[in-house]
Design a protein around this motif. Structure first.
Motif, short mmCIF file in Angstrom:
data_model
loop_
_atom_site.label_atom_id
_atom_site.label_comp_id
_atom_site.label_asym_id
_atom_site.label_seq_id
_atom_site.Cartn_x
_atom_site.Cartn_y
_atom_site.Cartn_z
N ILE A 3 16.49 49.18 46.34
CA ILE A 3 17.81 49.45 46.89
C ILE A 3 18.58 48.14 46.79
O ILE A 3 18.13 47.11 47.33
N VAL A 4 19.72 48.16 46.12
CA VAL A 4 20.43 46.94 45.77
C VAL A 4 21.89 47.05 46.20
O VAL A 4 22.51 48.11 46.06
N ALA A 5 22.44 45.94 46.70
CA ALA A 5 23.86 45.90 47.04
C ALA A 5 24.39 44.50 46.78
O ALA A 5 23.71 43.51 47.03
N GLY A 6 25.63 44.42 46.26
CA GLY A 6 26.31 43.15 46.13
C GLY A 6 25.86 42.30 44.96
O GLY A 6 25.29 42.77 43.98
N ARG A 7 26.08 40.99 45.10
CA ARG A 7 25.85 40.02 44.05
C ARG A 7 25.03 38.84 44.57
O ARG A 7 24.79 38.73 45.77
N VAL A 8 24.60 37.97 43.66
CA VAL A 8 23.76 36.84 44.05
C VAL A 8 24.59 35.68 44.61
O VAL A 8 24.01 34.68 45.05
N GLY A 9 25.90 35.81 44.63
CA GLY A 9 26.75 34.78 45.20
C GLY A 9 28.13 35.33 45.47
O GLY A 9 28.47 36.45 45.05
N SER A 10 28.95 34.56 46.15
CA SER A 10 30.28 35.02 46.54
C SER A 10 31.31 34.87 45.43
O SER A 10 32.37 35.52 45.48
N ALA A 11 31.05 34.01 44.46
CA ALA A 11 32.03 33.79 43.39
C ALA A 11 32.21 35.05 42.55
O ALA A 11 31.28 35.84 42.38
N ALA A 12 33.40 35.20 42.01
CA ALA A 12 33.71 36.41 41.24
C ALA A 12 32.79 36.58 40.04
O ALA A 12 32.46 37.70 39.65
N GLY A 13 32.32 35.49 39.46
CA GLY A 13 31.47 35.58 38.28
C GLY A 13 29.99 35.70 38.58
O GLY A 13 29.17 35.71 37.65
N ALA A 14 29.62 35.79 39.84
CA ALA A 14 28.20 35.88 40.19
C ALA A 14 27.60 37.17 39.66
O ALA A 14 28.24 38.22 39.67
N ALA A 15 26.36 37.10 39.23
CA ALA A 15 25.68 38.27 38.68
C ALA A 15 25.42 39.30 39.77
O ALA A 15 25.19 38.95 40.94
N PRO A 16 25.45 40.58 39.42
CA PRO A 16 25.04 41.60 40.39
C PRO A 16 23.60 41.36 40.84
O PRO A 16 22.75 40.96 40.04
N ALA A 17 23.34 41.59 42.10
CA ALA A 17 21.97 41.51 42.60
C ALA A 17 21.13 42.59 41.92
O ALA A 17 21.63 43.68 41.63
N SER A 18 19.87 42.28 41.68
CA SER A 18 18.99 43.22 40.99
C SER A 18 17.56 43.00 41.44
O SER A 18 17.25 42.01 42.11
N PRO A 19 16.65 43.90 41.07
CA PRO A 19 15.23 43.70 41.40
C PRO A 19 14.68 42.40 40.86
O PRO A 19 13.66 41.91 41.35
N ASP A 20 15.33 41.82 39.84
CA ASP A 20 14.84 40.60 39.22
C ASP A 20 15.66 39.37 39.57
O ASP A 20 15.45 38.30 38.99
N SER A 21 16.62 39.49 40.50
CA SER A 21 17.30 38.31 41.02
C SER A 21 16.27 37.41 41.70
O SER A 21 15.23 37.87 42.20
N LEU A 22 16.55 36.12 41.74
CA LEU A 22 15.63 35.14 42.30
C LEU A 22 16.11 34.64 43.65
O LEU A 22 17.30 34.33 43.81
N TRP A 23 15.19 34.55 44.60
CA TRP A 23 15.52 34.18 45.97
C TRP A 23 14.51 33.15 46.48
O TRP A 23 13.33 33.20 46.17
N ARG A 24 15.00 32.23 47.31
CA ARG A 24 14.11 31.26 47.96
C ARG A 24 13.39 32.00 49.08
O ARG A 24 14.04 32.44 50.04
N VAL A 25 12.08 32.11 48.99
CA VAL A 25 11.35 32.88 50.01
C VAL A 25 10.78 32.00 51.13
O VAL A 25 10.26 32.51 52.11
N TYR A 26 10.88 30.69 50.99
CA TYR A 26 10.43 29.75 52.03
C TYR A 26 9.09 30.18 52.64
O TYR A 26 8.09 30.25 51.93
N SER A 27 9.02 30.51 53.92
CA SER A 27 7.73 30.73 54.55
C SER A 27 7.02 32.00 54.10
O SER A 27 5.85 32.20 54.45
N MET A 28 7.66 32.85 53.32
CA MET A 28 6.94 33.96 52.70
C MET A 28 6.00 33.46 51.61
O MET A 28 5.21 34.22 51.05
N THR A 29 6.03 32.14 51.33
CA THR A 29 5.01 31.50 50.50
C THR A 29 3.67 31.47 51.22
O THR A 29 2.61 31.51 50.58
N LYS A 30 3.69 31.40 52.54
CA LYS A 30 2.46 31.21 53.31
C LYS A 30 1.42 32.32 53.10
O LYS A 30 0.24 32.03 52.90
N PRO A 31 1.80 33.61 53.15
CA PRO A 31 0.79 34.63 52.88
C PRO A 31 0.17 34.52 51.49
O PRO A 31 -1.02 34.82 51.31
N ILE A 32 0.95 34.08 50.51
CA ILE A 32 0.41 33.93 49.16
C ILE A 32 -0.63 32.81 49.13
O ILE A 32 -1.72 32.96 48.56
#
Length: 441
Positions: free
Chosen positions: A76-105
């Protein structure tokens, strides 16, 4: 003072500082080919919620990966990866900083080595890193670094469950916090502007980091209290010793490669910058760029791979990890862990007499009191009416990401956003309410 503020922003979500200049992103690289997501209509309440978050400008974009049983995910996807007009649409393959979600890995990597017989759950960490052999415990933490010998050694279990007595900038106070900052005990990246100062004092290798941690006193005797910590960062150094290879190479060989996790990075390749979300900071009611993708600190290699907060990932890849857990260690016929190992990792592993009642949402954790703690993530001890079932395992990240596996309801979820503080909006609670309403039999 600057270092304290920045680490508080990163790990606890306390906002401060000036806005950073927004820079245009390069054209996005085409996402890897993938099967079409399942029908959005399966989760109408969740879809409505995520659309509303974007429409109300709470986040530029959000991606959810939802899986039932061991089936492939719906996105389920909504919006873009940034606020700028040229930002790519968010997608299943967009990249995100997961920070502490590294811990379970990181924790599951350790469980692989336990399965291999290379180490055991209650084995002393000093067997792998001798510097931890004679640890000390603070006796007057508010006023000095005075200490006494620790009552027992730190074990693998203690590192996995945040019961080693180690500190973290979000919980450590007084002289020990000053010492952590002075000695560069800051295993995380913030943004390109702050990284040079942080790198000046941070150890240059994972082994040097662990050995430096061992020179500082603990905040409590190992195995006596739950205290959020750098334990999973130290675990990365233990994994290197036990496996005979670098921490990042072990994960690539034993987990990322076999599971087909091709959008999981310690350093984002320049060719993939267009997929990387901007990270923001909320200062009051204003959302300002904090780590723009075009100049992100994640475009340069870290000092070493941070097992507690270092990964950038797509929703597709994180779901692949969760799908492995839901499948008892296997996905699509590829087995990376035994089912028994996964069951142990997702059970309550706290030492006898230690309880866990949750942590503030800004840390990436949760405050539900019905929890124990497993290998790198919380574990629900009872069903929550209208929500997660008993045995639900998962964790969150400081920039708003959330992930869990619910073996009782046969449901797993990954939610990707990037902004500080993670609890600026009640996204976790809102998602759980909407998703479990959609999923109700």
């Amino acid at each position: 003072m600057r270092m304290k503020l920045m680490m508080a922003i990163l790990l606890a979500g306390s906002m401060g500082g000036a806005a950073l200049a927004r820079q245009a992103q390069p054209a996005p690289r085409p996402a890897p080919p993938a099967a079409a997501p399942a029908a959005i209509g399966q989760y109408p309440a969740l879809k409505t919620l995520l659309d509303r978050y974007v429409a109300e400008d709470k986040t530029p974009g959000v991606v959810a990966a939802i899986g039932e049983g061991t089936a492939p995910p719906s996105f389920i996807v909504a919006g873009r990866v940034g606020s700028a007009a040229g930002a790519a649409p968010a997608s299943p393959d967009s990249l995100w900083r997961v920070y502490s979600m590294t811990k379970p890995i990181t924790a599951m990597a350790a469980m692989m080595l336990i399965e291999d017989g290379k180490m055991s759950l209650d084995q002393p960490v000093s067997d792998f890193i001798p510097a931890f052999r004679d640890m000390k415990v603070l006796t007057d933490p508010a006023n000095s670094l005075a200490s006494r010998p620790a009552a027992r050694p730190i074990t693998i279990r203690h590192l996995l469950t945040h019961t080693a007595g180690l500190g973290y900038n979000i919980i450590t106070k007084g002289p020990l916090l000053d010492e952590y900052n002075k000695r560069g005990i800051n295993p995380a990246q913030v943004n390109a502007g702050m990284e040079p100062d942080m790198r000046k004092v941070r150890p240059e290798t994972l082994q040097a980091f662990a050995e430096r941690v061992a020179t500082l006193p603990l905040i409590a005797d190992p195995g006596t209290v739950w205290s959020y910590s750098i334990g999973l960062d130290v675990m990365g150094a233990v994994i290197e010793k036990a496996s005979g290879m670098s921490f990042d190479a072990f994960l690539q060989q034993r987990m990322f490669g076999p599971l087909g996790m091709r959008s999981t990075f310690w350093t984002v390749p320049q060719a993939d910058v267009g997929r990387l979300a901007d990270n923001y900071a909320w200062v009051g009611d204003n959302r300002v760029p904090f780590d723009p993708a075009a100049t992100s600190v994640y475009l340069q290699p870290p000092s070493f791979p941070y097992g507690g907060a270092g990964l950038v990932m797509s929703a597709r890849d994180y779901d692949r990890f969760l799908q492995m857990l839901a499948g008892g260690g296997a996905v699509d016929g590829v087995r990376v862990m035994k089912a028994q190992t996964v069951a142990v990792a997702m059970s309550n592993l706290l030492p006898a007499g230690v309880t866990f009642s949750g942590v503030a949402g800004g840390t990436g954790g949760d405050t539900n009191p019905l929890q124990g703690y497993g290998a790198g993530g919380s574990v629900y001890l009872r069903d929550v009416p209208g929500g997660a079932g008993k045995g639900t395992y998962g964790w969150g990240g400081a920039a708003g990401t959330v992930a869990w596996v619910d073996p009782t309801r046969k449901l797993r979820g990954t939610i990707m956003v990037n902004y500080f503080p993670s609890d600026k909006w009640p996204l976790r609670a809102d998602v759980i309410q909407a998703l479990y309403a959609d999923h109700r039999p």
